[in-house]
Motif scaffolding. Structure first.
Motif, mmCIF file in Angstrom:
data_model
loop_
_atom_site.group_PDB
_atom_site.id
_atom_site.type_symbol
_atom_site.label_atom_id
_atom_site.label_comp_id
_atom_site.label_asym_id
_atom_site.label_seq_id
_atom_site.Cartn_x
_atom_site.Cartn_y
_atom_site.Cartn_z
ATOM 1 N N ALA A 13 0.634 -1.183 -0.519
ATOM 2 C CA ALA A 13 0.035 -0.443 -0.325
ATOM 3 C C ALA A 13 0.859 1.077 -0.148
ATOM 4 C CB ALA A 13 -0.411 -0.077 1.074
ATOM 5 N N PRO A 14 0.748 2.167 -0.598
ATOM 6 C CA PRO A 14 1.031 3.917 -0.705
ATOM 7 C C PRO A 14 1.319 4.268 0.337
ATOM 8 C CG PRO A 14 -0.890 3.806 -1.723
ATOM 9 C CD PRO A 14 -0.873 2.456 -1.298
ATOM 10 N N ALA A 15 0.463 4.243 1.326
ATOM 11 C CA ALA A 15 0.435 5.294 2.670
ATOM 12 C C ALA A 15 -0.394 4.163 3.553
ATOM 13 C CB ALA A 15 -0.470 6.824 2.293
ATOM 14 N N SER A 16 -0.092 4.609 5.024
ATOM 15 C CA SER A 16 -1.119 4.168 5.890
ATOM 16 C C SER A 16 -2.162 4.716 6.233
ATOM 17 C CB SER A 16 0.333 4.333 7.721
ATOM 18 O OG SER A 16 -0.206 5.941 7.818
ATOM 19 N N PHE A 17 -2.942 4.228 6.925
ATOM 20 C CA PHE A 17 -4.463 4.452 6.463
ATOM 21 C C PHE A 17 -5.071 3.771 7.726
ATOM 22 C CE2 PHE A 17 -3.902 0.644 4.675
ATOM 23 C CZ PHE A 17 -4.872 -0.259 5.029
ATOM 24 N N ASP A 18 -6.449 4.475 8.199
ATOM 25 C CA ASP A 18 -7.767 3.538 9.220
ATOM 26 C C ASP A 18 -8.516 3.542 8.918
ATOM 27 O OD1 ASP A 18 -5.367 5.542 11.160
ATOM 28 O OD2 ASP A 18 -6.982 6.858 11.133
ATOM 29 N N ASP A 19 -8.950 2.164 9.392
ATOM 30 C CA ASP A 19 -9.844 1.510 8.684
ATOM 31 C C ASP A 19 -10.666 0.408 9.777
ATOM 32 O OD1 ASP A 19 -11.558 -0.665 6.671
ATOM 33 O OD2 ASP A 19 -10.144 0.088 5.098
ATOM 34 N N GLU A 20 -11.151 0.514 9.907
ATOM 35 C CA GLU A 20 -12.251 -0.041 11.326
ATOM 36 C C GLU A 20 -12.258 -1.634 10.462
ATOM 37 O OE1 GLU A 20 -16.191 0.910 12.503
ATOM 38 O OE2 GLU A 20 -15.094 2.155 13.046
ATOM 39 N N ARG A 21 -12.260 -1.909 9.330
ATOM 40 C CA ARG A 21 -12.046 -3.883 9.059
ATOM 41 C C ARG A 21 -10.243 -3.960 9.103
ATOM 42 N NH1 ARG A 21 -13.304 -2.760 2.228
ATOM 43 N NH2 ARG A 21 -11.693 -1.030 2.935
ATOM 44 N N TYR A 22 -9.730 -3.424 9.682
ATOM 45 C CA TYR A 22 -8.286 -4.550 9.720
ATOM 46 C C TYR A 22 -7.748 -4.303 10.958
ATOM 47 C CZ TYR A 22 -7.281 -3.829 4.338
ATOM 48 O OH TYR A 22 -7.821 -3.276 2.590
ATOM 49 N N ILE A 23 -6.995 -4.926 10.904
ATOM 50 C CA ILE A 23 -5.859 -5.125 12.370
ATOM 51 C C ILE A 23 -4.897 -4.210 11.417
ATOM 52 C CG2 ILE A 23 -7.096 -6.738 13.506
ATOM 53 C CD1 ILE A 23 -4.515 -8.517 12.980
ATOM 54 N N PHE A 24 -3.613 -3.588 12.535
ATOM 55 C CA PHE A 24 -2.349 -3.144 11.717
ATOM 56 C C PHE A 24 -1.329 -3.822 12.916
ATOM 57 C CE2 PHE A 24 -5.452 -0.183 10.247
ATOM 58 C CZ PHE A 24 -5.241 -0.313 9.406
ATOM 59 N N GLN A 25 -0.076 -4.422 13.117
ATOM 60 C CA GLN A 25 1.134 -4.527 12.625
ATOM 61 C C GLN A 25 2.099 -4.267 13.123
ATOM 62 O OE1 GLN A 25 0.406 -8.787 12.429
ATOM 63 N NE2 GLN A 25 -0.838 -9.324 14.217
ATOM 64 N N THR A 148 5.031 -12.395 20.300
ATOM 65 C CA THR A 148 4.028 -12.222 19.873
ATOM 66 C C THR A 148 3.921 -10.601 19.271
ATOM 67 O OG1 THR A 148 2.273 -11.718 21.754
ATOM 68 C CG2 THR A 148 2.450 -13.815 20.963
ATOM 69 N N LEU A 149 3.199 -10.431 17.692
ATOM 70 C CA LEU A 149 3.474 -8.878 17.548
ATOM 71 C C LEU A 149 2.552 -7.908 18.248
ATOM 72 C CD1 LEU A 149 4.182 -9.252 13.945
ATOM 73 C CD2 LEU A 149 5.274 -8.720 15.420
ATOM 74 N N LEU A 150 2.576 -6.457 18.621
ATOM 75 C CA LEU A 150 1.315 -6.041 18.960
ATOM 76 C C LEU A 150 0.503 -5.802 18.219
ATOM 77 C CD1 LEU A 150 0.236 -2.939 21.275
ATOM 78 C CD2 LEU A 150 2.477 -1.655 19.056
ATOM 79 N N THR A 151 -0.645 -5.397 18.088
ATOM 80 C CA THR A 151 -1.769 -5.521 17.251
ATOM 81 C C THR A 151 -2.723 -4.642 17.487
ATOM 82 O OG1 THR A 151 -2.115 -7.949 16.862
ATOM 83 C CG2 THR A 151 -3.780 -6.479 15.873
ATOM 84 N N VAL A 152 -2.964 -3.792 16.900
ATOM 85 C CA VAL A 152 -3.595 -2.519 16.846
ATOM 86 C C VAL A 152 -4.785 -2.917 15.914
ATOM 87 C CG1 VAL A 152 -4.049 0.174 16.841
ATOM 88 C CG2 VAL A 152 -2.338 -1.078 17.215
ATOM 89 N N ASP A 153 -6.251 -1.787 16.671
ATOM 90 C CA ASP A 153 -7.139 -2.740 16.125
ATOM 91 C C ASP A 153 -8.353 -0.866 14.790
ATOM 92 O OD1 ASP A 153 -9.903 -2.581 15.203
ATOM 93 O OD2 ASP A 153 -9.743 -3.822 16.865
ATOM 94 N N ASN A 167 12.444 4.549 13.457
ATOM 95 C CA ASN A 167 13.472 4.412 12.331
ATOM 96 C C ASN A 167 12.984 2.901 12.180
ATOM 97 O OD1 ASN A 167 14.859 5.152 10.485
ATOM 98 N ND2 ASN A 167 16.188 4.332 11.011
ATOM 99 N N MET A 168 11.558 2.568 12.228
ATOM 100 C CA MET A 168 11.391 0.942 12.054
ATOM 101 C C MET A 168 10.727 0.864 10.932
ATOM 102 S SD MET A 168 9.710 -0.057 15.689
ATOM 103 C CE MET A 168 8.950 -2.213 15.286
ATOM 104 N N GLU A 169 11.042 -0.516 10.550
ATOM 105 C CA GLU A 169 10.751 -0.744 8.571
ATOM 106 C C GLU A 169 9.320 -1.026 8.002
ATOM 107 O OE1 GLU A 169 11.115 -4.404 5.189
ATOM 108 O OE2 GLU A 169 11.007 -4.950 7.331
ATOM 109 N N GLY A 170 8.461 -0.574 8.869
ATOM 110 C CA GLY A 170 6.931 -0.620 8.663
ATOM 111 C C GLY A 170 5.882 -0.769 9.820
ATOM 112 N N ILE A 171 4.216 -0.913 8.840
ATOM 113 C CA ILE A 171 3.708 -1.686 9.394
ATOM 114 C C ILE A 171 2.335 -2.337 8.647
ATOM 115 C CG2 ILE A 171 3.275 0.063 10.919
ATOM 116 C CD1 ILE A 171 0.651 0.482 9.033
#
Length: 288
Positions: A13-25, A148-153, A167-171
């Motif tokens: 994906a070209p950029a980060s986003f907020d979306d209730e259909r996803y989890i993010f790690q 385990t990984l941190l998971t954000v809703d 300065n980590m790799e991404g999400i």
């Protein structure tokens, strides 16, 4: 036990986003791995299906009571505790048993589990991701070498901001209802925390496409910084070809060398410890 299961791969994906259909790690900067634990025996496979069990003795004791197949990432940490891809590459390159044993002390690995594929012979791949996550949390216990990984809703932008600050790799963004498929899928997306740099083109490869890149080093002199092979569209290659001939200053069996008159902007994962661009990709020409 089950045949080799190849991992579910990410699209970009070209950029980060907020979306209730996803989890993010967080995206772990290591080596993807499938771990099979059956009747007390552990086997470890790369994303390509190559068995690497003997490379990582510290991962033989999986903290589960059940027979499982786990998906995750193997990583190394530096002295500050940060994940370090170059350390992981160096660890993976060690094949000698004695050296592997020594590496367990100075470059131990950690397995970050983020999915469970099979539990006690039951194939879980057609379950929604949220169900698989709950099962993973129930059966998998953390230990020194297993996390385990941190998971954000829903809130990918906030997580990406925190990752960028460190300065980590991404999400990674994953649809909550996604089933597990052994191919690249738009239901799992990676958003890279790119680093940008302006470089000079000081030559090009003869046998394949590639531009030699250089940056200013100590004392202001140009030093080699790697080769640009990715992301260059046909129109940019054509523009380069139209102006490069007067800039040629020499050649050898592998390269043609140029006066450093052409500058470009590239994006990359990060700088290596040797001062090279890691996985650089062309962005644009710099016109001054």
């Amino acid at each position: 036990m089950h045949n080799i299961i190849f991992p579910m791969l990410l699209k970009t994906a070209p950029a980060s986003f907020d979306d209730e259909r996803y989890i993010f790690q967080p995206k772990i900067d290591g080596h993807r791995a499938i771990i099979k634990h059956h009747n007390g025996e552990t086997r470890i496979f790369t994303r390509h299906g190559t068995e690497v069990t003997r490379y990582y003795p510290e991962l033989w004791d999986v903290p589960v009571l059940d027979d499982v197949i786990l998906d995750g990432e193997i990583a190394c940490h530096d002295e500050s505790g940060a994940i370090n891809f170059e350390l992981m590459q160096a660890r993976f390159a060690i094949k000698n048993r004695v050296k592997i044993k020594a590496a367990m002390l100075h470059s131990p690995v950690t397995f970050y589990a983020f999915d469970i594929i099979v539990l006690n012979g039951r194939d879980l791949r057609m379950l929604p991701l949220t169900d698989r996550q709950r099962i993973l949390a129930d059966v998998y216990g953390e230990s020194v070498h297993f996390r385990t990984l941190l998971t954000v809703d829903s809130t990918g932008n906030a997580l990406f901001g925190a990752i960028k600050a460190r300065n980590m790799e991404g999400i990674v963004a994953k649809k909550k209802e996604s089933v597990y498929v052994s191919k690249r899928s738009s239901n799992w997306l990676k958003i890279i925390n790119w680093t940008y740099a302006d470089v000079y083109i000081t030559g090009c490869l003869k046998q394949e496409f590639g531009w030699l890149a250089a940056v200013h080093g100590d004392g202001g002199r140009l030093r080699p910084a790697g080769v640009i092979k990715l992301g260059v569209p046909p129109i940019a290659k054509k523009a380069f070809k139209s102006v490069v001939e007067p800039l040629v200053i020499g050649e050898d069996n592998t390269n043609v060398y140029l006066e450093p008159k052409i500058r470009i902007r590239v994006k990359m994962r990060n700088w290596t410890q040797a001062g090279l661009l890691r996985a650089p990709s062309f962005v644009e020409f710099i016109v001054s």
